[in-house]
Design a protein around this motif. Structure first.
Motif, mmCIF file in Angstrom:
data_model
loop_
_atom_site.group_PDB
_atom_site.id
_atom_site.type_symbol
_atom_site.label_atom_id
_atom_site.label_comp_id
_atom_site.label_asym_id
_atom_site.label_seq_id
_atom_site.Cartn_x
_atom_site.Cartn_y
_atom_site.Cartn_z
ATOM 1 N N PRO A 17 -46.404 52.632 9.809
ATOM 2 C CA PRO A 17 -45.135 52.149 10.370
ATOM 3 C C PRO A 17 -44.775 50.800 9.774
ATOM 4 O O PRO A 17 -45.645 50.019 9.410
ATOM 5 N N GLY A 20 -46.012 47.998 12.058
ATOM 6 C CA GLY A 20 -47.349 48.161 12.614
ATOM 7 C C GLY A 20 -47.328 48.937 13.905
ATOM 8 O O GLY A 20 -46.442 49.738 14.184
ATOM 9 N N SER A 21 -48.318 48.662 14.710
ATOM 10 C CA SER A 21 -48.530 49.473 15.889
ATOM 11 C C SER A 21 -48.169 48.698 17.142
ATOM 12 O O SER A 21 -48.386 47.498 17.224
ATOM 13 N N PHE A 22 -47.604 49.402 18.120
ATOM 14 C CA PHE A 22 -47.318 48.793 19.419
ATOM 15 C C PHE A 22 -48.627 48.537 20.159
ATOM 16 O O PHE A 22 -49.427 49.449 20.304
ATOM 17 N N LEU A 24 -50.858 48.456 23.365
ATOM 18 C CA LEU A 24 -50.723 49.310 24.553
ATOM 19 C C LEU A 24 -50.300 48.486 25.764
ATOM 20 O O LEU A 24 -50.783 47.378 25.970
ATOM 21 N N ASP A 25 -49.443 49.094 26.565
ATOM 22 C CA ASP A 25 -48.954 48.428 27.777
ATOM 23 C C ASP A 25 -49.898 48.802 28.918
ATOM 24 O O ASP A 25 -49.582 49.658 29.744
ATOM 25 N N LYS A 34 -38.781 51.737 30.980
ATOM 26 C CA LYS A 34 -39.006 53.047 30.382
ATOM 27 C C LYS A 34 -38.441 54.137 31.281
ATOM 28 O O LYS A 34 -37.806 55.080 30.828
ATOM 29 N N PHE A 37 -34.774 54.372 30.877
ATOM 30 C CA PHE A 37 -34.427 55.016 29.616
ATOM 31 C C PHE A 37 -34.612 56.517 29.716
ATOM 32 O O PHE A 37 -33.756 57.297 29.279
ATOM 33 N N MET A 38 -35.712 56.957 30.315
ATOM 34 C CA MET A 38 -35.962 58.394 30.400
ATOM 35 C C MET A 38 -34.920 59.044 31.292
ATOM 36 O O MET A 38 -34.431 60.148 31.008
ATOM 37 N N SER A 55 -32.715 51.562 25.549
ATOM 38 C CA SER A 55 -33.837 51.380 24.630
ATOM 39 C C SER A 55 -33.890 49.930 24.166
ATOM 40 O O SER A 55 -34.973 49.363 24.002
ATOM 41 N N GLN B 169 -43.063 62.717 26.423
ATOM 42 C CA GLN B 169 -42.319 62.594 27.676
ATOM 43 C C GLN B 169 -40.924 63.181 27.584
ATOM 44 O O GLN B 169 -40.217 63.258 28.576
ATOM 45 N N LEU B 182 -35.706 55.673 20.199
ATOM 46 C CA LEU B 182 -36.966 55.403 20.884
ATOM 47 C C LEU B 182 -37.415 56.678 21.567
ATOM 48 O O LEU B 182 -36.608 57.414 22.133
ATOM 49 N N PHE B 184 -41.003 58.496 23.774
ATOM 50 C CA PHE B 184 -42.234 58.122 24.470
ATOM 51 C C PHE B 184 -43.224 59.274 24.525
ATOM 52 O O PHE B 184 -42.847 60.433 24.716
ATOM 53 N N LYS B 186 -47.114 60.044 26.460
ATOM 54 C CA LYS B 186 -47.936 59.543 27.555
ATOM 55 C C LYS B 186 -49.366 60.000 27.325
ATOM 56 O O LYS B 186 -49.600 61.143 26.937
ATOM 57 N N CYS B 217 -44.963 52.229 15.987
ATOM 58 C CA CYS B 217 -45.462 53.365 16.757
ATOM 59 C C CYS B 217 -46.863 53.017 17.232
ATOM 60 O O CYS B 217 -47.210 51.842 17.363
ATOM 61 N N PHE B 218 -47.655 54.025 17.496
ATOM 62 C CA PHE B 218 -49.000 53.760 17.971
ATOM 63 C C PHE B 218 -50.040 54.451 17.088
ATOM 64 O O PHE B 218 -51.172 54.652 17.518
ATOM 65 N N GLN B 223 -56.683 52.822 19.689
ATOM 66 C CA GLN B 223 -56.090 52.548 20.989
ATOM 67 C C GLN B 223 -57.154 52.829 22.032
ATOM 68 O O GLN B 223 -57.722 53.915 22.061
ATOM 69 N N GLU B 229 -57.079 55.567 33.130
ATOM 70 C CA GLU B 229 -55.875 54.806 32.820
ATOM 71 C C GLU B 229 -54.834 55.711 32.159
ATOM 72 O O GLU B 229 -55.182 56.597 31.373
ATOM 73 N N VAL B 231 -51.107 55.398 30.030
ATOM 74 C CA VAL B 231 -50.176 54.464 29.379
ATOM 75 C C VAL B 231 -49.031 55.228 28.742
ATOM 76 O O VAL B 231 -49.162 56.415 28.418
ATOM 77 N N ASP B 232 -47.927 54.494 28.551
ATOM 78 C CA ASP B 232 -46.801 55.033 27.803
ATOM 79 C C ASP B 232 -46.922 54.558 26.374
ATOM 80 O O ASP B 232 -47.176 53.391 26.117
ATOM 81 N N MET B 233 -46.720 55.465 25.449
ATOM 82 C CA MET B 233 -46.824 55.102 24.040
ATOM 83 C C MET B 233 -45.482 55.335 23.385
ATOM 84 O O MET B 233 -45.047 56.483 23.267
ATOM 85 N N PRO B 234 -44.802 54.282 22.995
ATOM 86 C CA PRO B 234 -43.484 54.463 22.399
ATOM 87 C C PRO B 234 -43.546 54.666 20.888
ATOM 88 O O PRO B 234 -44.481 54.222 20.232
#
Lengths: 90, 276
Positions: A17, A20-22, A24-25, A34, A37-38, A55, B169, B182, B184, B186, B217-218, B223, B229, B231-234
């Motif tokens: 990407p 890079g990479s997001f 984790l939340d 989120k 948005f969904m 978004s 998702q 965007l 997502f 999960k 991205c992820f 990860q 747990e 998580v949401d992965m966008p």
């Protein structure tokens, strides 16, 4: 599939990407954005063009919480939204 | 000159190239030839003729150095056959030179093929490899192509040894080229131990893969999910506006993005794509 060695067949080459990479939340800090948005996507029959504001808000949430590198929104393709908002304010 | 005479001589002419490089083995092979000669022609002097032939092979060469093999001499006394034998010998040498040159050429070509193929893929864009000329400036300045709507569907897979629940998702999303989008996924770790996963992705159709750009991205990074747990992965991506101008993509309306998660072992460093 992506490691096919024959010349004739087209194989897929994954690209890393751009930014890079997001991270984790883990704590679900942006989960509310989120969900908004969904919901917007589901209401609008999954059309992305109609949910760009949501978004944008999700990404702003991430940037505020250090879950994403801070970038001007224009660089993320939201230039028209930002300009639209500033015009609306004035 | 009967068949018996031609037999051993033809054998000698065929093997003479080989024997030149193996002078030490002359003796063993010569004994076998001698036996063959004795079988072929009975009569007085057959063995002597055979030995004389052996002696011909072992005579030291005068033109070349002492370390060289036995000097080749034309076998026939007839000047026509001698010329023919010389001609054969010359042609054999030419053919051998060409074959050796071709072998060396093949070896060199196989080494050169790797960078050349990579260059070819980059210029023609086959195989979905990275097209030169990308940057965040492009994202800033790109104009959405509003009349070309593309449906992007999402797929999620997990390797058998990884016990995560991983799913998208949204089942699909409608985008246009040049517009950032965007999406997502999960992931939930239902086990009682922290698990580290690493993912890769795939885009079908393959030709559209070169236009599919992920801003963030992820994938390709480890990860870690703690026990229980979720998580949401966008995934933040866009489709290159040049997609609309590619004649090969005229019939492409559906792009499928597929992510697969694998378990990452501790301390194991996976190669990240993008070496070219």
């Amino acid at each position: 599939m992506s490691t096919a060695m024959n010349f004739g067949t087209k194989s897929f080459q994954p690209k890393p990407p751009d930014k890079g990479s997001f991270p984790l939340d883990h704590f679900g800090e942006c989960k509310g954005f989120k969900e908004k948005f969904m919901k917007c996507l589901r209401d609008n029959n999954f059309e992305n063009a109609l949910c760009r504001n949501e978004s944008k808000e999700y990404l702003e949430c991430r940037m505020e919480r250090q879950l994403m590198a801070r970038e001007p929104l224009g660089k993320l393709g939201f230039g028209d939204l930002v300009n639209g908002q500033s015009e609306a304010k004035e | 000159m009967g068949g018996g005479l031609w037999g051993p001589r033809w054998t000698c002419a065929a093997l003479c190239g080989w024997r030149r490089s193996h002078p030490g083995l002359t003796a063993g092979v010569a004994e076998r030839i001698e036996h063959f000669l004795r079988l072929g022609r009975r009569g007085p002097g057959a063995a002597e003729r055979g030995l004389r032939r052996l002696g011909t092979w072992r005579r030291p060469s005068l033109a070349r150095g002492p370390s060289a093999g036995p000097q080749w001499r034309p076998k026939g006394t007839n000047p026509f056959t001698r010329a023919q034998e010389e001609d054969w010998r010359r042609r054999n040498k030419t053919v051998l030179t060409y074959v050796a040159a071709a072998a060396v050429g093949m070896l060199g070509a196989s080494y050169a093929a790797v960078p050349l193929y990579r260059l070819y893929c980059q210029t023609t864009g086959l195989g979905g490899s990275a097209v030169a000329g990308h940057g965040s400036d492009q994202v800033e300045n790109m104009v959405p192509v509003k009349d070309r709507i593309i449906k992007v569907t999402f797929n999620a897979d997990v390797h058998a040894s990884l016990q995560w629940n991983f799913r998208p998702q949204q089942s699909e999303i409608y985008v246009v080229p040049g517009e950032t989008a965007l999406a997502f996924y999960k992931a939930k770790n239902p086990t009682d131990k922290p698990v580290i996963g690493i993912s890769t992705y795939n885009v079908v159709p393959f030709e559209a893969g070169q236009y599919f750009n992920k801003i963030q991205c992820f994938c390709f990074e480890e990860q870690r999910l703690n026990p229980q747990e979720e998580v949401d992965m966008p995934v933040f991506f866009y489709i290159d506006p040049e997609f609309a101008e590619d004649p090969r993509m005229v019939n492409v309306d559906l792009i499928t993005l597929s992510y697969t998660f694998f378990e990452a072992k501790e301390g194991h460093k996976l190669p990240v794509p993008g070496y070219n």
